[in-house]
Design an enzyme around this catalytic site. Structure first.
Site, PDB file in Angstrom:
ATOM      1  N   MET A   1     -17.054  32.760  53.571  1.00  0.00           N
ATOM      2  CA  MET A   1     -17.675  31.560  54.135  1.00  0.00           C
ATOM      3  C   MET A   1     -18.953  31.871  54.895  1.00  0.00           C
ATOM      4  O   MET A   1     -19.915  31.102  54.849  1.00  0.00           O
ATOM      5  CB  MET A   1     -16.650  30.852  55.032  1.00  0.00           C
ATOM      6  CG  MET A   1     -17.047  29.453  55.448  1.00  0.00           C
ATOM      7  SD  MET A   1     -17.553  28.393  54.075  1.00  0.00           S
ATOM      8  CE  MET A   1     -15.965  27.906  53.417  1.00  0.00           C
ATOM      9  N   CYS A   2     -18.993  33.037  55.576  1.00  0.00           N
ATOM     10  CA  CYS A   2     -20.200  33.342  56.355  1.00  0.00           C
ATOM     11  C   CYS A   2     -21.405  33.520  55.435  1.00  0.00           C
ATOM     12  O   CYS A   2     -22.528  33.142  55.766  1.00  0.00           O
ATOM     13  CB  CYS A   2     -19.980  34.578  57.236  1.00  0.00           C
ATOM     14  SG  CYS A   2     -19.461  36.033  56.325  1.00  0.00           S
ATOM     15  N   THR A   3     -21.157  34.089  54.248  1.00  0.00           N
ATOM     16  CA  THR A   3     -22.246  34.256  53.275  1.00  0.00           C
ATOM     17  C   THR A   3     -22.746  32.894  52.817  1.00  0.00           C
ATOM     18  O   THR A   3     -23.946  32.624  52.774  1.00  0.00           O
ATOM     19  CB  THR A   3     -21.742  35.047  52.051  1.00  0.00           C
ATOM     20  OG1 THR A   3     -21.202  36.271  52.498  1.00  0.00           O
ATOM     21  CG2 THR A   3     -22.863  35.291  51.060  1.00  0.00           C
TER      22      THR A   3
ATOM     23  N   SER B   1     -24.467  31.076  55.980  1.00  0.00           N
ATOM     24  CA  SER B   1     -25.694  31.551  56.636  1.00  0.00           C
ATOM     25  C   SER B   1     -26.477  32.652  55.926  1.00  0.00           C
ATOM     26  O   SER B   1     -27.631  32.884  56.254  1.00  0.00           O
ATOM     27  CB  SER B   1     -25.362  32.004  58.062  1.00  0.00           C
ATOM     28  OG  SER B   1     -24.294  32.903  58.019  1.00  0.00           O
TER      29      SER B   1
END
Ligand SMILES: [Zn+2]
Length: 427
Positions: free
Chosen positions: A212-214, A217
């Site tokens: 999810m972080c990829t 952001s």
């Protein structure tokens, strides 16, 4: 042994011949011209070196195939359609198809025939009756592992045990074919006797999801941009109304995701977002290769023929096919897993410390490669009453408060039955 038992089963379950398939013309009459089934008679009405040792050539097998044998084909996509064609041309006339394309996994039960008399009955029971009262063989040509596991669980739930001994007449064989690009497999499962889908679950890698972080952001790939729009932007903006979820088959929806993904990609100087890729990511499409589907469908249809006719030994029990570079194929015998959560009849142990939280149990159920559940719900019995420990919508991290040896019943979309576990405290 299996074959003689299966023959016995055929005798016990003579099913009235119902509608003829379209292969016979749409006027409802059979149109068997002379010698139409000669190619089958060569296999069934004379002996040969590869014949099953107990098989006696006769005209009965062909009659059974043509008139009586009922086959349920699950999936009418690339593989399923190829299968239907092969089965029809092999002489099978009683073929039912459940198409998975319109299916949401949670709706799997609804795909079976429901009639007015079924209103108010649990849907899994209706599906079980439908399968049990009608079909001799089930063939799966699916692209969903969850749907496969559900079907596997359904057939296991139909097994009858008397004093712990399996009644072989309750077995409905499952032929399972699968393809992914240039790779495929075909397998034969006798539920309760040979390795089931869940016995070999480790063979299926969990679906690749981007962190999810990829997505949120640090996107690097066009797919990251599309996933951003699909997962984060759609629920926020609800472009087609508050309760309209993203439909991969709606061109307007895909167009919206495509445009937003382009904007996102431009922001991060990423190239390669196309309409086609957008649809592929949203629908989780792996490109289909017609030749792989053809080879796997042929292998599956051959197994159906072997089992229905009892004339040949079936595949034992797992064939791997790969034509990425040249052609590579082999078979091996997948073994039953002693503590298989689907077919072992014994509740598996769950090892946790007494101070564990329910969330840890849930994480284990979804992350363990041998379980791979999707949205488990746990119930247990306390003071003689059923108590729900966790519903997917309520996320309360609290201590277990359960006793060592407590039995936990877990419901999940991967199976029509609840799966039993025994809680074992570790120190
Ligand atoms: Zn199993």
């Amino acid at each position: 042994l299996l074959f003689s038992l299966f023959r016995e089963k055929k005798r016990r379950r003579v099913v009235e011949q119902t509608e003829k398939m379209l292969v016979d013309g749409d006027n409802g009459s059979t149109s068997d011209w002379d010698d139409r089934w000669n190619h089958l008679k060569k296999f069934l009405e004379r002996s040969g070196p590869f014949m099953h040792p107990d098989f006696e050539p006769s005209t009965e097998s062909l009659q059974f195939m043509l008139e009586t044998c009922k086959i349920l084909v699950i999936g009418a996509g690339g593989l399923g359609c190829e299968l239907l064609k092969n089965l029809a041309l092999s002489g099978f006339r009683n073929i039912h198809v459940v198409d998975m394309d319109t299916i949401d996994v949670s709706n799997l039960n609804r795909q079976f025939l429901f009639r007015a008399k079924d209103v108010g009955r649990p849907k899994a029971d209706v599906a079980a009756d439908f399968i049990n009262s009608q079909f001799h063989i089930i063939v799966c040509g699916l692209d969903s592992i969850v749907a496969r596991r559900w079907m596997n669980g359904m057939l296991l739930s139909l097994l009858v045990y008397e004093d712990g001994v399996l009644d072989p007449s309750s077995i409905i064989p499952l032929i399972d074919g699968g393809t992914e690009g240039f790779k495929g497999n075909a397998r034969v499962i006798f539920p309760g006797m040979t390795a089931c889908i869940d016995c070999t679950l480790e063979l299926y890698p969990p679906q690749i999801n981007f962190p999810m972080c990829t997505i949120a952001s640090m996107p690097r790939l066009p797919e990251h941009c599309i996933e951003y729009v699909r997962i984060l932007l759609w629920p926020k903006e609800m472009p087609f109304g508050d309760d309209v979820s993203l439909d991969g088959d709606d061109p307007e929806h895909i167009q919206w995701v495509y445009q937003k993904s382009l904007e996102r990609a431009a922001e991060f100087s990423i190239t390669g977002v196309t309409y086609r890729l957008t649809q592929g990511v949203v629908k989780r499409i792996i490109p289909a290769v017609a030749s792989t589907n053809a080879a796997i469908a042929a292998a599956c249809a051959t197994e159906v023929f072997k089992i229905a006719s009892s004339a040949y030994l079936p595949l034992n029990n797992y064939m791997v096919f790969n034509d990425v570079d040249g052609l590579y194929t082999y078979t091996f015998e997948a073994e039953r897993k002693e503590n298989c959560s689907a077919c072992s009849q014994v509740p598996s142990d769950l090892h946790f410390s007494p101070s564990s939280k329910l969330q840890e149990v849930l994480d284990y159920l979804t992350e363990s490669t041998s379980l791979q559940m999707k949205s488990p719900a746990i119930t247990t019995t306390m003071d003689g009453k059923n108590k729900t420990l966790y519903l997917q919508v309520i996320n309360l991290p609290f201590k277990l408060g359960l006793a060592d040896g407590q039995e936990l019943a877990v419901a999940d979309v991967t199976t029509p039955q609840t799966v039993l576990f025994k809680l074992c405290f570790t120190s």
